[in-house]
Motif scaffolding. Structure first.
Motif, PDB file in Angstrom:
ATOM      1  N   GLU A  43       0.840  -1.207   0.000  1.00  0.00           N
ATOM      2  CA  GLU A  43       0.000   0.000   0.000  1.00  0.00           C
ATOM      3  C   GLU A  43       0.876   1.258   0.000  1.00  0.00           C
ATOM      4  N   PRO A  44       0.627   2.181  -0.987  1.00  0.00           N
ATOM      5  CA  PRO A  44       1.437   3.403  -1.021  1.00  0.00           C
ATOM      6  C   PRO A  44       1.144   4.372   0.134  1.00  0.00           C
ATOM      7  N   TRP A  45      -0.069   4.303   0.704  1.00  0.00           N
ATOM      8  CA  TRP A  45      -0.427   5.226   1.789  1.00  0.00           C
ATOM      9  C   TRP A  45      -0.418   4.444   3.104  1.00  0.00           C
ATOM     10  N   ALA A  79      -3.609   4.080   5.462  1.00  0.00           N
ATOM     11  CA  ALA A  79      -4.669   3.145   5.056  1.00  0.00           C
ATOM     12  C   ALA A  79      -4.291   1.725   5.438  1.00  0.00           C
ATOM     13  N   ASP A  80      -3.015   1.393   5.254  1.00  0.00           N
ATOM     14  CA  ASP A  80      -2.553   0.053   5.616  1.00  0.00           C
ATOM     15  C   ASP A  80      -2.653  -0.170   7.126  1.00  0.00           C
ATOM     16  N   LEU A 125      -4.772   1.352   9.103  1.00  0.00           N
ATOM     17  CA  LEU A 125      -6.207   1.249   9.417  1.00  0.00           C
ATOM     18  C   LEU A 125      -6.706  -0.187   9.201  1.00  0.00           C
ATOM     19  N   ILE A 167      -4.834  10.198  -2.009  1.00  0.00           N
ATOM     20  CA  ILE A 167      -5.396   9.290  -1.001  1.00  0.00           C
ATOM     21  C   ILE A 167      -6.629   8.571  -1.544  1.00  0.00           C
ATOM     22  N   SER A 208      -5.962   5.284  -3.040  1.00  0.00           N
ATOM     23  CA  SER A 208      -5.366   4.221  -2.215  1.00  0.00           C
ATOM     24  C   SER A 208      -6.165   2.922  -2.359  1.00  0.00           C
ATOM     25  N   PRO A 209      -5.541   1.844  -2.865  1.00  0.00           N
ATOM     26  CA  PRO A 209      -6.278   0.593  -3.048  1.00  0.00           C
ATOM     27  C   PRO A 209      -6.828   0.028  -1.730  1.00  0.00           C
ATOM     28  N   LEU A 248      -7.637   1.748   1.034  1.00  0.00           N
ATOM     29  CA  LEU A 248      -8.762   2.570   1.511  1.00  0.00           C
ATOM     30  C   LEU A 248     -10.026   2.266   0.709  1.00  0.00           C
TER      31      LEU A 248
END
Lengths: 174, 185
Positions: free
Chosen positions: A65-67, A70-71, A73, B13, B16-17, B19
């Motif tokens: 995951e680039p962010w 989010a990962d 979470l 954001i 984001s895959p 999310l």
């Protein structure tokens, strides 16, 4: 995906810490103890997530995951599920499960009739002991009070009953 | 310490895959809950657990399909990661939900509260509650369910444990010893 892998590792660590705690200490309120231990391990989970590389050294780029937020979470969701839906439920079943206790009694004592099981329940404690334990829980949570041989709902018990009745109607549970 | 694919702006954001997978998973889980309520209202199902699992699997399939469509129509990277995230989210929400469902459906404490509430004054003798919830009648009803799920078998008037039930008892018996829980129940 890293968050889920870290959640599995943290779950195994949490299980180990809980096992050591339950074996070494004389814990009275075990469910509360377990939740406290889990809450204490959440910062460790977040730290572990922060200090490890995004691909953990083995994940393919397509599953990275680039962010990071989010990962993290997704990892927190998975870690909470591992504990509340896994470890804590194992405890609830093992310590309070009526059906499971029946299975264990029948496995250790052999075939029994219903009346024999009522007396032999929980290694000879009997069904009345089981119900007294439930009643104790209801009294502890201020849902009922017992005056001698009479049991009465408290105001919070009545509110809880209204909610449960609604939920049973919604799910059509009889 | 994170990889070089990190996003730099807020607008990224939304791409984001993980999310997207989480949001799709939450959305489909809410629809799953609604569908389950409709199903239970319309049909009198005997094996509710099997129905709930079948419904969940179908809706997880729809979540995977949704993430795939969203990724392709918006030319996003990470289709597999997005689908994986939606599956993990739905599975996690389901394991949160199921204990809650079983408390409402089978808990003796909940049934005690409802029985007391059904009386105008909310009062009953303990003996009467015990006759309802600590009796052979109550236990027999539970045993019938256990027979339906093939954990127990009936031999004349006696109940005996099946191989499936014995495996469950052995596994949990080991856990009880490991955690020093005592007989419990």
């Amino acid at each position: 995906m890293k968050g889920v892998v870290v959640a599995m590792v943290a779950g195994a660590m949490c299980f180990t810490v809980l096992t050591i705690g339950l074996r070494a200490l004389d814990v009275r309120r075990r469910a509360g103890f377990m939740v406290s231990v889990w809450l204490l391990t959440v910062p460790a989970f977040v730290t572990l997530h922060y200090v490890t590389p995004a691909d953990l050294g083995f994940l393919p780029a397509s599953m990275t995951e680039p962010w990071p937020v989010a990962d993290l979470l997704l990892g927190v969701i998975a870690y909470a599920a591992v504990f509340f839906g896994g470890i804590l439920q194992l405890y609830n079943l093992a310590d309070r499960g009526l059906s499971l206790r029946v299975l264990i009694d029948l496995t250790t004592s052999g075939p029994m009739t219903v009346d024999e099981m009522v007396k032999a329940y929980s290694a000879g404690r009997g069904m009345r002991w089981m119900y007294a334990k439930r009643m104790e829980g209801l009294i502890d949570h201020d849902l009922v009070r017992q005056n001698g041989e009479r049991v009465a709902l408290t105001p919070s018990g009545r509110r809880a009953a209204v909610i449960f009745a609604r939920l049973q109607r919604i799910l059509r549970i009889e | 310490m994170h990889g070089s694919r990190e996003y730099s702006g807020l607008s990224d954001i939304g791409r984001s895959p993980t999310l997207i997978g989480i949001l799709v998973g939450v959305g489909w889980f809410l629809i799953y809950l609604a569908a389950q309520i409709v199903l239970f209202q319309l049909f009198d199902l005997r094996q509710r657990f099997s129905a709930m699992v079948a419904l969940l699997v179908s809706f997880i399939g729809l979540a995977v399909l949704t993430t795939t469509v969203v990724a392709y129509t918006n030319s996003l990277d990470g289709v597999v990661l997005s689908a994986f995230s939606s599956v993990v989210t739905m599975a996690s929400l389901w394991v949160f939900y199921m204990p809650f469902y079983y408390v409402i459906a089978t808990s003796l404490s909940v049934r005690t509260l409802l029985t007391l509430a059904s009386r105008g004054d909310g009062v009953l003798p303990l003996e009467q509650l015990e006759a309802l919830f600590a009796s052979s009648t109550m236990l027999e009803a539970r045993l019938t369910t256990m027979v339906a799920y093939r954990n127990l078998a009936v031999r004349g008037s006696a109940f005996t444990v099946t191989t499936k039930g014995r495996v469950t008892a052995t596994v949990f018996g080991g856990l009880k010893r490991l955690w020093r829980l005592g007989p419990g129940g």
